[in-house]
Structures are given as C-alpha cells and as structure tokens.
Design a protein around this motif. Sequence first.
Motif, PDB file in Angstrom:
ATOM      1  N   UNK A  58       0.817  -1.215   0.000  1.00  0.00           N
ATOM      2  CA  UNK A  58       0.000   0.000   0.000  1.00  0.00           C
ATOM      3  C   UNK A  58       0.843   1.255   0.000  1.00  0.00           C
ATOM      4  N   UNK A  59       1.905   1.253   0.796  1.00  0.00           N
ATOM      5  CA  UNK A  59       2.801   2.412   0.842  1.00  0.00           C
ATOM      6  C   UNK A  59       3.519   2.586  -0.493  1.00  0.00           C
ATOM      7  N   UNK A  60       3.987   1.487  -1.083  1.00  0.00           N
ATOM      8  CA  UNK A  60       4.679   1.563  -2.378  1.00  0.00           C
ATOM      9  C   UNK A  60       3.734   2.069  -3.479  1.00  0.00           C
ATOM     10  N   UNK A  61       2.508   1.563  -3.495  1.00  0.00           N
ATOM     11  CA  UNK A  61       1.544   1.995  -4.512  1.00  0.00           C
ATOM     12  C   UNK A  61       1.195   3.465  -4.316  1.00  0.00           C
ATOM     13  N   UNK A  62       1.023   3.881  -3.069  1.00  0.00           N
ATOM     14  CA  UNK A  62       0.731   5.291  -2.803  1.00  0.00           C
ATOM     15  C   UNK A  62       1.882   6.181  -3.270  1.00  0.00           C
ATOM     16  N   UNK A  63       3.118   5.728  -3.025  1.00  0.00           N
ATOM     17  CA  UNK A  63       4.272   6.508  -3.480  1.00  0.00           C
ATOM     18  C   UNK A  63       4.316   6.617  -4.992  1.00  0.00           C
ATOM     19  N   UNK A  66       1.427   8.961  -6.088  1.00  0.00           N
ATOM     20  CA  UNK A  66       1.702  10.364  -5.781  1.00  0.00           C
ATOM     21  C   UNK A  66       2.720  10.967  -6.740  1.00  0.00           C
ATOM     22  N   UNK A  67       3.666  10.165  -7.185  1.00  0.00           N
ATOM     23  CA  UNK A  67       4.690  10.686  -8.095  1.00  0.00           C
ATOM     24  C   UNK A  67       4.220  10.698  -9.547  1.00  0.00           C
ATOM     25  N   UNK A  68       3.048  10.135  -9.827  1.00  0.00           N
ATOM     26  CA  UNK A  68       2.505  10.142 -11.180  1.00  0.00           C
ATOM     27  C   UNK A  68       3.093   9.070 -12.082  1.00  0.00           C
ATOM     28  N   UNK A  69       3.569   8.004 -11.495  1.00  0.00           N
ATOM     29  CA  UNK A  69       4.138   6.896 -12.277  1.00  0.00           C
ATOM     30  C   UNK A  69       3.033   6.210 -13.090  1.00  0.00           C
ATOM     31  N   UNK A  70       3.269   5.945 -14.382  1.00  0.00           N
ATOM     32  CA  UNK A  70       2.194   5.382 -15.215  1.00  0.00           C
ATOM     33  C   UNK A  70       1.865   3.910 -14.928  1.00  0.00           C
ATOM     34  N   UNK A  71       2.781   3.157 -14.327  1.00  0.00           N
ATOM     35  CA  UNK A  71       2.495   1.733 -14.086  1.00  0.00           C
ATOM     36  C   UNK A  71       2.041   1.459 -12.659  1.00  0.00           C
ATOM     37  N   UNK A  72       1.256   2.371 -12.106  1.00  0.00           N
ATOM     38  CA  UNK A  72       0.757   2.204 -10.742  1.00  0.00           C
ATOM     39  C   UNK A  72      -0.195   1.013 -10.638  1.00  0.00           C
ATOM     40  N   UNK A  74      -0.220  -1.714 -12.381  1.00  0.00           N
ATOM     41  CA  UNK A  74       0.539  -2.968 -12.445  1.00  0.00           C
ATOM     42  C   UNK A  74       1.167  -3.280 -11.089  1.00  0.00           C
ATOM     43  N   UNK A  75       1.713  -2.282 -10.447  1.00  0.00           N
ATOM     44  CA  UNK A  75       2.323  -2.469  -9.129  1.00  0.00           C
ATOM     45  C   UNK A  75       1.255  -2.836  -8.093  1.00  0.00           C
ATOM     46  N   UNK A  76       0.126  -2.159  -8.161  1.00  0.00           N
ATOM     47  CA  UNK A  76      -0.960  -2.455  -7.211  1.00  0.00           C
ATOM     48  C   UNK A  76      -1.468  -3.877  -7.399  1.00  0.00           C
ATOM     49  N   UNK A  77      -1.604  -4.302  -8.641  1.00  0.00           N
ATOM     50  CA  UNK A  77      -2.089  -5.660  -8.904  1.00  0.00           C
ATOM     51  C   UNK A  77      -1.103  -6.705  -8.409  1.00  0.00           C
ATOM     52  N   UNK A  78       0.182  -6.459  -8.565  1.00  0.00           N
ATOM     53  CA  UNK A  78       1.170  -7.448  -8.122  1.00  0.00           C
ATOM     54  C   UNK A  78       1.213  -7.549  -6.591  1.00  0.00           C
ATOM     55  N   UNK A  79       1.156  -6.427  -5.888  1.00  0.00           N
ATOM     56  CA  UNK A  79       1.159  -6.474  -4.429  1.00  0.00           C
ATOM     57  C   UNK A  79      -0.132  -7.089  -3.896  1.00  0.00           C
ATOM     58  N   UNK A  80      -1.259  -6.708  -4.509  1.00  0.00           N
ATOM     59  CA  UNK A  80      -2.539  -7.262  -4.091  1.00  0.00           C
ATOM     60  C   UNK A  80      -2.575  -8.768  -4.355  1.00  0.00           C
ATOM     61  N   UNK A  81      -2.046  -9.191  -5.480  1.00  0.00           N
ATOM     62  CA  UNK A  81      -1.981 -10.615  -5.805  1.00  0.00           C
ATOM     63  C   UNK A  81      -1.124 -11.393  -4.824  1.00  0.00           C
TER      64      UNK A  81
END
Length: 98
Positions: A58-63, A66-72, A74-81
């Motif tokens: 959650x902290x990584x996805x929020x970071x 917040x920085x406007x990274x386009x692959x947010x 993908x990161x959220x799906x991998x951590x949630x998975x």
Amino acid sequence: MTKKIFLFAAFLMAASTAFAQGNGMAGITEATSMVTSYFDPVTKLIYAIGAVVGLIGGVKVYGKFSSGDPDTSKTAASWFGACIFLIVAATILRSFFL
C-alpha cells in the motif's frame, strides 16, 4: 555352534519386527498430532506476513501514485496478488491437512 547363532539371530529379528510394528503405529500417531499442532500458529504467522506485505504494498503503490508513475495499476495488482496468494495458500493448506 553356528546353528545356535543362526537360531538366536532369527529370534532376535522376529522379536524386533514385532516390537517395531507395535511401536510404529504409536510413533505415527504422535508424529501426526505434532504436525497438526503446528498448523494453527503457522497459519496465523502467514496471515501476519500477508498483512505486513499488504501494508508495504500500500505504501509503495501510494508513493508511485503520488509521483505520477504510469504503471501504478501494475504495481498495485502485483502487491494485491501477493497478499491474496498468501491468505489463500494458508487457508488451503490448513483445510487440506486438518
């Protein structure tokens, strides 16, 4: 003399086989109870690890968000998975062995 040794060895093997069969079942029963007693603490430990992984994710996805990274996403799906896998794996292992 060799006949006595052979006869003694045969009796010794027969006695040890009979003893092993009687004690083997008790050993298997004890081992089964010991292994099943570990499942509850291990399941709770895996749930706790899943919660920590979820918080870190959650902290990584929020970071990234917040920085406007386009692959947010993908990161959220991998951590949630990863969190879902830990929870489902612990539940399935517990229900499979108990």
